[in-house]
Design an enzyme around this catalytic site. Sequence first.
Site, short mmCIF file in Angstrom:
data_model
loop_
_atom_site.label_atom_id
_atom_site.label_comp_id
_atom_site.label_asym_id
_atom_site.label_seq_id
_atom_site.Cartn_x
_atom_site.Cartn_y
_atom_site.Cartn_z
N ASP A 117 36.51 -6.04 -19.74
CA ASP A 117 35.81 -5.84 -18.47
C ASP A 117 35.18 -7.35 -18.88
O ASP A 117 34.84 -7.95 -19.74
CB ASP A 117 34.22 -5.13 -19.22
N LYS A 137 39.41 -1.43 -0.97
CA LYS A 137 39.84 -0.28 -1.84
C LYS A 137 40.59 0.81 -1.32
O LYS A 137 41.66 0.91 -1.96
CB LYS A 137 38.59 0.80 -2.19
N TYR A 174 34.59 -4.11 1.91
CA TYR A 174 34.49 -3.69 0.70
C TYR A 174 35.04 -2.56 0.35
O TYR A 174 36.88 -1.80 -0.61
CB TYR A 174 33.21 -2.76 -0.10
N HIS A 183 27.97 -0.65 9.64
CA HIS A 183 27.10 0.42 8.53
C HIS A 183 27.97 1.82 8.91
O HIS A 183 27.83 2.75 10.04
CB HIS A 183 25.53 0.46 8.93
N THR A 234 36.69 5.12 -3.42
CA THR A 234 35.78 6.16 -3.32
C THR A 234 36.31 6.26 -2.10
O THR A 234 37.38 6.53 -1.44
CB THR A 234 35.16 4.74 -2.72
N ASP A 235 35.53 7.01 -1.39
CA ASP A 235 35.45 8.20 -0.19
C ASP A 235 35.29 7.57 1.04
O ASP A 235 35.07 7.76 2.61
CB ASP A 235 34.76 9.17 -0.39
N GLU A 236 34.92 6.28 -0.02
CA GLU A 236 34.71 5.13 1.49
C GLU A 236 35.99 4.46 2.84
O GLU A 236 36.24 4.44 3.26
CB GLU A 236 33.91 3.87 1.55
P1 NAD Z 1 29.72 -1.60 -10.70
O1 NAD Z 1 30.09 -2.27 -10.12
O2 NAD Z 1 28.81 -0.65 -11.43
O3 NAD Z 1 30.89 -2.01 -12.30
C1 NAD Z 1 31.83 -2.90 -12.44
C2 NAD Z 1 32.46 -3.40 -13.48
O4 NAD Z 1 34.26 -3.83 -13.56
C3 NAD Z 1 31.42 -4.11 -13.83
O5 NAD Z 1 31.40 -3.88 -14.96
C4 NAD Z 1 32.46 -5.18 -13.84
O6 NAD Z 1 31.90 -6.90 -14.97
C5 NAD Z 1 33.83 -5.17 -13.58
N1 NAD Z 1 34.65 -6.60 -13.49
C6 NAD Z 1 35.15 -6.64 -12.21
N2 NAD Z 1 36.03 -7.07 -11.61
C7 NAD Z 1 36.20 -7.32 -13.04
C8 NAD Z 1 37.89 -8.01 -13.45
N3 NAD Z 1 37.83 -9.19 -12.22
N4 NAD Z 1 38.04 -8.06 -14.48
C9 NAD Z 1 37.57 -7.08 -15.65
N5 NAD Z 1 36.30 -6.56 -15.13
C10 NAD Z 1 35.30 -6.23 -13.74
O7 NAD Z 1 31.39 0.07 -10.60
P2 NAD Z 1 30.96 1.36 -10.18
O8 NAD Z 1 29.45 1.60 -9.23
O9 NAD Z 1 30.87 1.60 -12.22
O10 NAD Z 1 32.39 1.22 -9.51
C11 NAD Z 1 33.44 2.05 -11.11
C12 NAD Z 1 34.44 1.93 -10.06
O11 NAD Z 1 34.58 3.21 -8.92
C13 NAD Z 1 34.68 1.02 -8.57
O12 NAD Z 1 35.93 0.73 -8.37
C14 NAD Z 1 33.84 1.68 -7.26
O13 NAD Z 1 35.28 1.48 -6.30
C15 NAD Z 1 34.59 3.02 -7.87
N6 NAD Z 1 33.42 4.17 -7.36
C16 NAD Z 1 31.66 3.77 -6.92
C17 NAD Z 1 31.44 4.36 -6.62
C18 NAD Z 1 29.54 4.81 -6.43
O14 NAD Z 1 28.85 5.16 -5.82
N7 NAD Z 1 29.52 3.43 -7.53
C19 NAD Z 1 31.68 6.14 -5.92
C20 NAD Z 1 33.11 5.89 -5.73
C21 NAD Z 1 34.41 5.29 -6.55
O1 DAU Z 2 30.41 6.37 -1.12
C1 DAU Z 2 31.08 6.02 -2.58
C2 DAU Z 2 29.74 4.87 -2.55
O2 DAU Z 2 28.92 4.38 -2.73
C3 DAU Z 2 31.02 3.16 -3.26
O3 DAU Z 2 32.16 2.94 -3.36
C4 DAU Z 2 30.92 2.25 -3.48
O4 DAU Z 2 31.06 1.35 -4.37
C5 DAU Z 2 28.49 2.11 -3.57
O5 DAU Z 2 28.36 0.83 -3.79
C6 DAU Z 2 28.32 2.61 -2.89
O6 DAU Z 2 28.28 2.79 -1.73
P1 DAU Z 2 26.96 2.39 -0.34
O7 DAU Z 2 27.19 1.91 0.56
O8 DAU Z 2 26.85 4.14 0.45
O9 DAU Z 2 26.02 2.76 -1.41
P2 DAU Z 2 24.80 2.11 -1.77
O10 DAU Z 2 23.73 2.43 -2.16
O11 DAU Z 2 25.02 0.48 -0.80
O12 DAU Z 2 24.07 2.42 0.24
C7 DAU Z 2 23.38 4.22 0.41
C8 DAU Z 2 23.01 4.03 2.11
O13 DAU Z 2 21.96 3.83 1.44
C9 DAU Z 2 23.80 3.68 2.78
O14 DAU Z 2 23.74 4.12 4.05
C10 DAU Z 2 23.36 1.94 3.13
C11 DAU Z 2 21.68 2.46 2.48
N1 DAU Z 2 20.61 1.25 2.06
C12 DAU Z 2 21.30 0.51 1.28
C13 DAU Z 2 20.22 -0.53 0.45
C14 DAU Z 2 20.74 -1.56 -0.99
C15 DAU Z 2 19.37 1.16 2.72
O15 DAU Z 2 18.77 2.41 4.08
N2 DAU Z 2 18.50 0.26 2.26
C16 DAU Z 2 18.32 -0.59 1.07
O16 DAU Z 2 18.54 -1.15 0.69
#
Ligand code: NAD
Ligand code: DAU
Length: 359
Positions: A37, A168, A164, A299, A138-140
């Site tokens: 990391d 992905k 983003y 959005h 991700t589902d995005e």
């Molecule tokens: P996060 O942002 O919390 O963590 C990302 C981690 O990757 C951090 O620890 C960061 O230090 C590390 N990182 C970033 N760039 C790096 C690099 N160049 N080399 C090595 N390490 C690096 O992310 P998360 O929410 O835990 O998501 C993890 C994975 O799951 C991502 O690939 C994201 O796209 C995917 N994902 C996230 C969600 C969600 O809801 N958070 C949903 C679906 C998929």
């Molecule tokens: O669907 C999976 C994805 O979910 C992951 O791949 C991404 O890494 C993760 O960040 C997340 O993306 P979203 O954009 O859906 O998550 P976020 O928490 O940023 O926002 C969730 C919803 O809430 C979205 O519709 C935007 C809205 N929102 C978000 C923030 C930060 C607000 O209304 N107000 C806010 O301040």
Amino acid sequence: MLTHESPVLVTGGAGFIGSHFVLDWFSTVGTPLVNLDKLTYAGNLRNLLPVADLPGYHFVRGDIRDRELIDRLMNEFSPRAIVHLAAESHVDRSLVGPGEFLDTNIHGTFVLLEAARAYLDKLDSDDRAKFRFLHVSTDEVFGSLKPGDAPFEETFAFRPNSPYAASKAASDLLVRAWGKSYGFPAVVTNCSNNYGPLQFPEKLLPLILNRAIHGEPLPIYGDGLQVRDWLYVGDHAAALRVALEKGVPGQTYNIGGWNEQANLDTVQMLCALLDEFLPNSPHRPHAQLMKFVTDRPGHDRRYAINATKAERELGWRPKETFASGLRKTVRWYLDNQAWVQEVTSGAYREWMETNYGAR
Ligand code: NAD
Ligand code: DAU
């Protein structure tokens, strides 16, 4: 020779989902694990204190784009798998600065694929057959659904709408191409929105909780009727563990919570839980802090995952309900305000102020 005891190399294991994956790994499988990391603003080693001293746990601070480093780690640890989570993950940040997203998420994945391919070339055919690359996505990548549309299935076309999501989607396509062109043994998972403890307070749930606790306005983008399909992070960690063991190379699996919620409802539920847990708070009812703000550009209106394939072929289903998961999450943030303080100071605070000003 690769065995079940050979290490797995996890990238991004200090992030939100990564740290849950690592913690879950040591409480279930327990075989050696190397966590690579970079520790960006989103990575936090404190998340991993419970496993830090275990003999099978190794942490390496480094960048997935550093080919020399990856080659060295592959040779030194001879992993049986790579679980690739490292990424820039926040949509709002990708809108302000897409470059780092393309670099880390696309180029970083390319470097890992090439390093793993070179490593595989040196293995005999038995070991090659055992190796797996689990690409966490991700589902995005599927874009946005309208009300009434069927939830995303694995076969749906990619229609990413944010930098983003595009980064992905590009990384998923690289993984697919490496599978087709080189027989590279990759499994891909596409997951919906995760929530739970240890999530950086830029994402909706922890951001709302953090602000509500301090009586600050709760920003609702646009009309707040956007829908997300929430999955408890512990359930996602379990899904990744199962996908690593049972997933078939060349296949993708959708992972979701069967839990669609409009943002307004989610925020109302969080506020109601805070009202209950903080009976003496001067900010009750917390819902009065909700404030509609300018919408996020591009959005996505609705995400929803059809996770039938994961259930049928991996035998995985989420265990947590939204009610039980939210209670645990709110409790954790209330009990861990010091963690929130720590991760929201410094670099993150500066970035927020430069790009968004005070909200
Ligand atoms: P996060 O942002 O919390 O963590 C990302 C981690 O990757 C951090 O620890 C960061 O230090 C590390 N990182 C970033 N760039 C790096 C690099 N160049 N080399 C090595 N390490 C690096 O992310 P998360 O929410 O835990 O998501 C993890 C994975 O799951 C991502 O690939 C994201 O796209 C995917 N994902 C996230 C969600 C969600 O809801 N958070 C949903 C679906 C998929
Ligand atoms: O669907 C999976 C994805 O979910 C992951 O791949 C991404 O890494 C993760 O960040 C997340 O993306 P979203 O954009 O859906 O998550 P976020 O928490 O940023 O926002 C969730 C919803 O809430 C979205 O519709 C935007 C809205 N929102 C978000 C923030 C930060 C607000 O209304 N107000 C806010 O301040």
